[in-house]
Design a protein around this motif. Sequence first.
Motif, PDB file in Angstrom:
ATOM      1  N   ILE A 237     -13.210   5.100  -6.671  1.00 18.13           N
ATOM      2  CA  ILE A 237     -12.170   4.058  -6.701  1.00 18.13           C
ATOM      3  C   ILE A 237     -12.727   2.721  -7.185  1.00 18.13           C
ATOM      4  O   ILE A 237     -12.125   2.042  -8.014  1.00 18.13           O
ATOM      5  CB  ILE A 237     -11.536   3.868  -5.298  1.00 18.13           C
TER       6      ILE A 237
ATOM      7  N   VAL B 125      -4.064  -3.118  -3.165  1.00 19.89           N
ATOM      8  CA  VAL B 125      -3.851  -1.853  -3.860  1.00 19.89           C
ATOM      9  C   VAL B 125      -5.107  -0.986  -3.779  1.00 19.89           C
ATOM     10  O   VAL B 125      -5.059   0.184  -3.398  1.00 19.89           O
ATOM     11  CB  VAL B 125      -3.461  -2.091  -5.339  1.00 19.89           C
TER      12      VAL B 125
ATOM     13  N   SER C 252      -5.693   0.361  -0.253  1.00 18.36           N
ATOM     14  CA  SER C 252      -4.717   1.388   0.128  1.00 18.36           C
ATOM     15  C   SER C 252      -5.008   2.704  -0.583  1.00 18.36           C
ATOM     16  O   SER C 252      -4.971   3.769   0.028  1.00 18.36           O
ATOM     17  CB  SER C 252      -3.286   0.947  -0.205  1.00 18.36           C
ATOM     18  N   VAL C 253      -5.299   2.611  -1.879  1.00 14.98           N
ATOM     19  CA  VAL C 253      -5.592   3.826  -2.652  1.00 14.98           C
ATOM     20  C   VAL C 253      -6.853   4.494  -2.110  1.00 14.98           C
ATOM     21  O   VAL C 253      -6.903   5.714  -1.885  1.00 14.98           O
ATOM     22  CB  VAL C 253      -5.757   3.488  -4.154  1.00 14.98           C
ATOM     23  N   HIS C 254      -7.860   3.688  -1.844  1.00 16.96           N
ATOM     24  CA  HIS C 254      -9.110   4.215  -1.304  1.00 16.96           C
ATOM     25  C   HIS C 254      -8.873   4.885   0.047  1.00 16.96           C
ATOM     26  O   HIS C 254      -9.317   6.000   0.294  1.00 16.96           O
ATOM     27  CB  HIS C 254     -10.124   3.079  -1.172  1.00 16.96           C
TER      28      HIS C 254
END
Lengths: 361, 78
Positions: A54, A66, A69-71
């Motif tokens: 990431i 972002v 959250s993605v991680h």
Amino acid sequence: MVPATDPGGGVVTAATAAGTASTHGARRWVVLGVAAVVWASAYQLNLRWWNWVIYSAVGLRRGTRVADSVHFFFFDVTKIALLLTGVIFVVTVLRSFMSVERTRALLGGRREGVGNVLAAGLGVVTPFCSCSAVPAFIGFVAAGVPLGVTLSFLIASPLVNEVAIVLLFGLFGWKVTAMYVAGGVVIAIVAGSFLGRLRLERWVEPFVFETRLRGKVVDPSSGLSWDDRLAMGREEVVSILRKIWPYLLVGIGLGAVLHGWVPANWFAEHASSSWWGVPLAVVIGVPLYSNAAGVLPLVEVLHAKGVPMGTVLAFMMSVVALSTPELILLRRVLKPQLIATYFGVVAAGILATGYVFNLIT
Amino acid sequence: MDIKILGSGCAKCQTLESLTRDGIAELGLDAAFEHVTDPAEIASWGVMSTPALVIDDEVVLSGRVPSATEVRELLADR
């Protein structure tokens, strides 16, 4: 993983048959050992891997909403999938030595009290599908297991299940897991004893007591080879993952959004320290039809944002222990009055547990 | 041959039914088939873990989904 057929085929002498059987046996454990090492390495490398993917490979900037959250999403999905795979496999193999039939034999002739304690404990370790709740209920009661003892078993079984234990352990560590298991077992013992004292047999559909058990009992836990047990473990992992993955993805997705966007301690500042936190959690939790896998990622984030542990665990208990589909099934054998009482007593137990946990954590 | 699948309609019960139907077809047997979902009747067979397989009024398997080979053996034994 383990080849099931003998490629040699044809005529096999007794000596070579014994030889292939033992190499096959040794090979089975080697495969299992390799799988365990791969699993442990993957679990260890998970965080570093997603950090690299990431923040370096994709190049999202660490610390932005972002990116975090993605991680969180990918890291958590991997972690929970690994935990579920490993522990469901081990638990299923161990549990293949237990069965509802064996549990009933252990409970037969026990008095209430001792019986409730034993039933709650056995509810945790016995492999049990809520889809068999009704035949199991009839089987217990018709064989003379007291009503309250039977209910202790039926309460403990969904409340303290292996998926919940695995996820709690992975997300919160062993202390919270131990608290949850102890809380669940105590609820099952106390609620079952209490319901037993009320002498509610009149609210059980009369045909249950009239059921005559014919036929011989086939104990599913006997007569299995190690290969059978390991195969059951693999199949259970596949079937549980297949069943819960949508819940898991939605749960972790929601968790990831909350993780990035809700400020830390938001709940602590706004709501949850008040007395109504626990009842609210139960009222929201009961009608939610989900399972431990769907609820826990949410629970993790709610706790991280300041909802106290007791409130969070009460929420989870009410989702997994009191499910509408199971109650509809039980309606076949229990009159509405008994279902309502059962519901009320278990909910009260969960409330009490939530308050106690809030006090001690 | 008289075959009963005892099951509450769960996924595993459907699997057992199709395995058994396949087994019967493969062995070329002639069998009356029934899928029992009534919990009272399931319990009266002494079965507490579904799915279960009853062949000619005898419970031969309960609480798990067998392999196709095992089903064929159970059917051929009768």
